[in-house]
Scaffold this active site. Structure first.
Site, PDB file in Angstrom:
ATOM      1  N   ASP A   1      -2.429  10.014   4.074  1.00  0.00           N
ATOM      2  CA  ASP A   1      -3.852   9.705   4.163  1.00  0.00           C
ATOM      3  C   ASP A   1      -4.547  10.703   5.081  1.00  0.00           C
ATOM      4  O   ASP A   1      -4.548  10.555   6.294  1.00  0.00           O
ATOM      5  CB  ASP A   1      -4.034   8.268   4.691  1.00  0.00           C
ATOM      6  CG  ASP A   1      -5.503   7.867   4.785  1.00  0.00           C
ATOM      7  OD1 ASP A   1      -6.353   8.612   4.256  1.00  0.00           O
ATOM      8  OD2 ASP A   1      -5.784   6.797   5.367  1.00  0.00           O
TER       9      ASP A   1
ATOM     10  N   LYS B   1       0.866  -1.194   0.000  1.00  0.00           N
ATOM     11  CA  LYS B   1       0.000   0.000   0.000  1.00  0.00           C
ATOM     12  C   LYS B   1       0.893   1.230   0.000  1.00  0.00           C
ATOM     13  O   LYS B   1       1.757   1.384   0.867  1.00  0.00           O
ATOM     14  CB  LYS B   1      -0.913   0.017   1.229  1.00  0.00           C
ATOM     15  CG  LYS B   1      -1.728   1.318   1.362  1.00  0.00           C
ATOM     16  CD  LYS B   1      -2.752   1.273   2.495  1.00  0.00           C
ATOM     17  CE  LYS B   1      -3.383   2.651   2.740  1.00  0.00           C
ATOM     18  NZ  LYS B   1      -4.339   2.656   3.870  1.00  0.00           N
TER      19      LYS B   1
ATOM     20  N   ARG C   1      -7.871   0.035   0.383  1.00  0.00           N
ATOM     21  CA  ARG C   1      -8.430  -1.135  -0.312  1.00  0.00           C
ATOM     22  C   ARG C   1      -8.766  -0.817  -1.766  1.00  0.00           C
ATOM     23  O   ARG C   1      -8.754  -1.697  -2.615  1.00  0.00           O
ATOM     24  CB  ARG C   1      -9.641  -1.661   0.464  1.00  0.00           C
ATOM     25  CG  ARG C   1     -10.792  -0.705   0.530  1.00  0.00           C
ATOM     26  CD  ARG C   1     -11.802  -1.072   1.617  1.00  0.00           C
ATOM     27  NE  ARG C   1     -11.294  -0.785   2.962  1.00  0.00           N
ATOM     28  CZ  ARG C   1     -11.966  -1.061   4.083  1.00  0.00           C
ATOM     29  NH1 ARG C   1     -13.131  -1.655   4.012  1.00  0.00           N
ATOM     30  NH2 ARG C   1     -11.445  -0.766   5.256  1.00  0.00           N
TER      31      ARG C   1
ATOM     32  N   GLU D   1      -9.532   4.162   1.671  1.00  0.00           N
ATOM     33  CA  GLU D   1      -8.921   4.343   0.353  1.00  0.00           C
ATOM     34  C   GLU D   1      -7.911   3.269   0.013  1.00  0.00           C
ATOM     35  O   GLU D   1      -7.700   2.947  -1.148  1.00  0.00           O
ATOM     36  CB  GLU D   1      -8.240   5.725   0.291  1.00  0.00           C
ATOM     37  CG  GLU D   1      -6.816   5.816   0.857  1.00  0.00           C
ATOM     38  CD  GLU D   1      -6.711   5.494   2.343  1.00  0.00           C
ATOM     39  OE1 GLU D   1      -7.743   5.560   3.041  1.00  0.00           O
ATOM     40  OE2 GLU D   1      -5.605   5.155   2.803  1.00  0.00           O
TER      41      GLU D   1
ATOM     42  N   LYS E   1     -10.000  12.909   8.427  1.00  0.00           N
ATOM     43  CA  LYS E   1      -9.651  12.362   9.741  1.00  0.00           C
ATOM     44  C   LYS E   1      -9.546  13.490  10.770  1.00  0.00           C
ATOM     45  O   LYS E   1      -9.150  14.604  10.419  1.00  0.00           O
ATOM     46  CB  LYS E   1      -8.277  11.675   9.675  1.00  0.00           C
ATOM     47  CG  LYS E   1      -8.244  10.349   8.957  1.00  0.00           C
ATOM     48  CD  LYS E   1      -6.816   9.786   8.971  1.00  0.00           C
ATOM     49  CE  LYS E   1      -6.709   8.503   8.152  1.00  0.00           C
ATOM     50  NZ  LYS E   1      -7.447   7.366   8.727  1.00  0.00           N
TER      51      LYS E   1
HETATM   52  N1  BES Z   1      -4.547   4.224   6.765  1.00  0.00           N
HETATM   53  C1  BES Z   1      -5.737   3.944   7.486  1.00  0.00           C
HETATM   54  C2  BES Z   1      -5.565   2.827   8.510  1.00  0.00           C
HETATM   55  C3  BES Z   1      -4.662   3.094   9.680  1.00  0.00           C
HETATM   56  C4  BES Z   1      -5.197   3.524  10.875  1.00  0.00           C
HETATM   57  C5  BES Z   1      -3.310   2.854   9.609  1.00  0.00           C
HETATM   58  C6  BES Z   1      -4.372   3.742  11.950  1.00  0.00           C
HETATM   59  C7  BES Z   1      -2.492   3.083  10.679  1.00  0.00           C
HETATM   60  C8  BES Z   1      -3.017   3.527  11.867  1.00  0.00           C
HETATM   61  C9  BES Z   1      -6.840   3.542   6.534  1.00  0.00           C
HETATM   62  O1  BES Z   1      -6.787   4.095   5.271  1.00  0.00           O
HETATM   63  C10 BES Z   1      -8.125   3.993   7.131  1.00  0.00           C
HETATM   64  O2  BES Z   1      -8.307   5.173   7.261  1.00  0.00           O
HETATM   65  N2  BES Z   1      -8.994   3.067   7.476  1.00  0.00           N
HETATM   66  C11 BES Z   1     -10.231   3.376   8.069  1.00  0.00           C
HETATM   67  C12 BES Z   1     -11.284   2.527   7.415  1.00  0.00           C
HETATM   68  C13 BES Z   1     -12.681   2.879   7.820  1.00  0.00           C
HETATM   69  C14 BES Z   1     -13.080   4.209   7.209  1.00  0.00           C
HETATM   70  C15 BES Z   1     -13.589   1.778   7.345  1.00  0.00           C
HETATM   71  C16 BES Z   1     -10.147   3.073   9.560  1.00  0.00           C
HETATM   72  O3  BES Z   1      -9.557   2.049   9.897  1.00  0.00           O
HETATM   73  O4  BES Z   1     -10.616   3.868  10.343  1.00  0.00           O
HETATM   74 ZN    ZN Z   2      -4.946   4.706   4.631  1.00  0.00          ZN
HETATM   75 MN    MN Z   3      -7.764   6.004   5.208  1.00  0.00          MN
END
Ligand code: BES
Ligand code: ZN
Ligand code: MN
Length: 490
Positions: free
Chosen positions: A265, A260, A346, A344, A272
């Site tokens: 992000d 990835k 996935r 994003e 966020k």
């Molecule tokens: N990059 C994040 C996941 C992440 C979270 C990595 C904390 C490292 C530390 C990913 O893109 C994300 O934002 N995932 C969301 C998915 C949700 C919207 C279904 C998440 O895990 O909150």
């Molecule tokens: Zn991410």
């Molecule tokens: Mn994300």
């Protein structure tokens, strides 16, 4: 720091710190440690053991002056803990600890004899070298005042010629692995303003012993990677689709490793909160791992065809950003309703998986900081592992465990798919908050065709806010050890 192997007697070495290990609950020193103690007039026995100043618990340390009784300036007694519980992973961790302790007393040259350990000398050499270099790592590129104290030599001393030859071979492997980790850690520690998709493509281009193709935005459009492209739309950084090929003459197997590569992000329009965004420069840790593994293949020369694949972009909320409710068409023509722009990773991986399947590889391993849910489930102690092939999952878990990286399998029950049902498209990109790591795994599986596939969710382990075992804080380079050793095991 240079790691050296010396065929000699420990107590005769001229150095700043001479290391002597002791198991817990054994009150006599044996072998090399006893001979050092004897040369010191038994001060280890008298002051350390008999005075109960030191319990030899794992990781405990005690420093003694040598008063010119031996050429070494100081002796560092280290506790190995209980003998039955001492493993190569513990040795790696201890080696890092020794280096940190030695740095603390401004030592430049360390000597250690590993003869008392019951591991294969090549294994001891490897993990000690790894630990020393992993523990020494720091990211100080942007500090105007750099740490001045540096260890110059870490010397593995061994009397027996045959053993010292094996130690050396192991240490050489350990050095390569630790350097590969540092490569990945350096990239993931870089701020997002530096480690852009363009930068990742440049790094990929510089890798030797491979062929690298960079697909630009219009190429990505031609390949109809609608999911990946959508994620990149809100950013002014150009997306790059990176394909690095390592192709030996008669490979035993063809595999793809996908990282990835979201270089930042922000969450996109589903932005966020500030505290969650703080470490999101590390959202390309999977890509950093893949770049590092591809960069290391030349030096190991494995007989496996390896394709390193990264769909690199930023996830930003700019004016042309993709929106909740948008319907995207991935490379395999499946349609996805955007439920949350922060899911994003996935989407970028979906198109990368389709691309890898079209290469006709036998196996695909993806590595991604994919879900906060995985971080909640496993913390910083293990990454999640899922996939469609139990044999490959088991192999990776085992190789990871042997190399200081833990993977814990999460379920991929079909029922998780129900949560991704969409009214307007083939699926949504997110479902319920519950079981989020498994739901993401199920989503990815929709883009895998015939290959054996394993997904590593490294969200919790890619970046540490405090030191853990041999690792210093910041980017960990997770996956590098497992993937290199997996490729070497084929
Ligand atoms: N990059 C994040 C996941 C992440 C979270 C990595 C904390 C490292 C530390 C990913 O893109 C994300 O934002 N995932 C969301 C998915 C949700 C919207 C279904 C998440 O895990 O909150
Ligand atoms: Zn991410
Ligand atoms: Mn994300």
């Amino acid at each position: 720091m240079e790691i050296k192997v010396l065929n000699a007697e420990l107590k005769e070495q001229v150095c700043d710190v001479l290391v002597v290990g002791m198991y817990e609950k054994t009150d006599i020193l044996k072998g090399v440690a006893a001979s050092v103690d004897e040369a010191l007039g038994e001060i280890i026995t008298k002051f350390v053991i008999e005075n109960d100043k030191f319990d030899a618990k794992f990781g405990s340390t005690y420093i003694l002056q040598t008063y010119n009784k031996i050429p070494a300036n100081k002796v560092l007694v280290v506790g190995l803990g209980e003998k039955e519980k001492f493993t190569p992973n513990k040795l790696r961790e201890l080696s890092a600890k020794i280096v940190k302790k030695a740095l603390g007393i401004k030592a430049k040259k360390i000597c250690i004899d590993l003869g008392k350990l019951e591991f294969e000398p090549s294994l001891s050499g490897q993990v000690v070298a790894e630990g020393a270099l992993i523990g020494e790592y720091s990211f100080d590129k942007y500090k105007s005042k750099k740490e001045t104290s540096k260890i110059e030599e870490f010397i593995l001393v061994e009397k027996e010629v045959e053993k010292s030859v094996k130690l050396k071979l192991g240490a050489e492997k350990g050095v390569k692995i630790a350097m590969a980790m540092a490569f990945a850690r350096n990239l993931a520690n870089e701020p997002a303003q530096y480690a852009t998709p363009t930068k990742l493509a440049e790094v990929a281009k510089k890798i030797e012993g491979v062929k690298t193709k960079i697909y630009e935005k219009d190429d990505i459009e031609k390949m109809e990677m609608g999911a990946f492209l959508a994620v990149s739309k809100g950013s002014s950084e150009f997306p790059k689709f990176i394909h690095i090929k390592y192709i030996p003459q008669n490979p035993k197997k063809k595999i793809a490793i996908i990282g990835k590569g979201v270089t930042f992000d922000s969450g996109g329009l589903d932005i966020k909160p500030a505290s969650s965004m703080l470490t999101m420069k590390d959202d390309m840790s999977g890509a950093a791992c893949v770049l590092s593994v591809m960069n290391t293949l030349k030096s190991f020369n494995p007989n496996v065809e390896v394709h390193g694949i990264i769909a690199a972009c930023e996830n930003m909320p700019g004016g042309s950003a993709y929106k909740p409710g948008d319907v995207l068409t991935a490379k395999n023509k499946k349609t996805i309703e955007v439920d949350n722009t922060d899911a994003e990773g996935r989407l970028t991986l979906a198109d990368a998986l389709c691309y890898a399947c079209e290469l006709g590889v036998d196996e695909i391993i993806d590595i991604a900081t994919l879900t906060g849910a995985c971080m909640v489930a496993l913390g910083t102690q293990a990454a999640g592992i899922m996939g469609n092939n139990q044999e490959l999952i088991d192999k990776l878990i085992k190789i990871g465990e042997a190399n200081g990286e833990r993977f814990w399998q999460l379920p991929m029950y079909e029922e998780y798919k129900d949560g991704l049902k969409s009214d307007v498209a083939d699926m949504k990109n997110t479902g319920s908050r519950y079981g989020g790591a498994s739901a993401a795994g199920i989503f990815l599986q929709e883009f895998v065709k015939d290959a054996a596939w394993v997904h590593l969710d490294i969200a919790g382990v890619a970046f540490l806010d405090k030191p853990q075992k041999e690792l210093t804080k910041g980017a960990t380079g997770v996956g590098v050890r497992t993937l290199i050793n997996y490729i070497l095991s084929i």
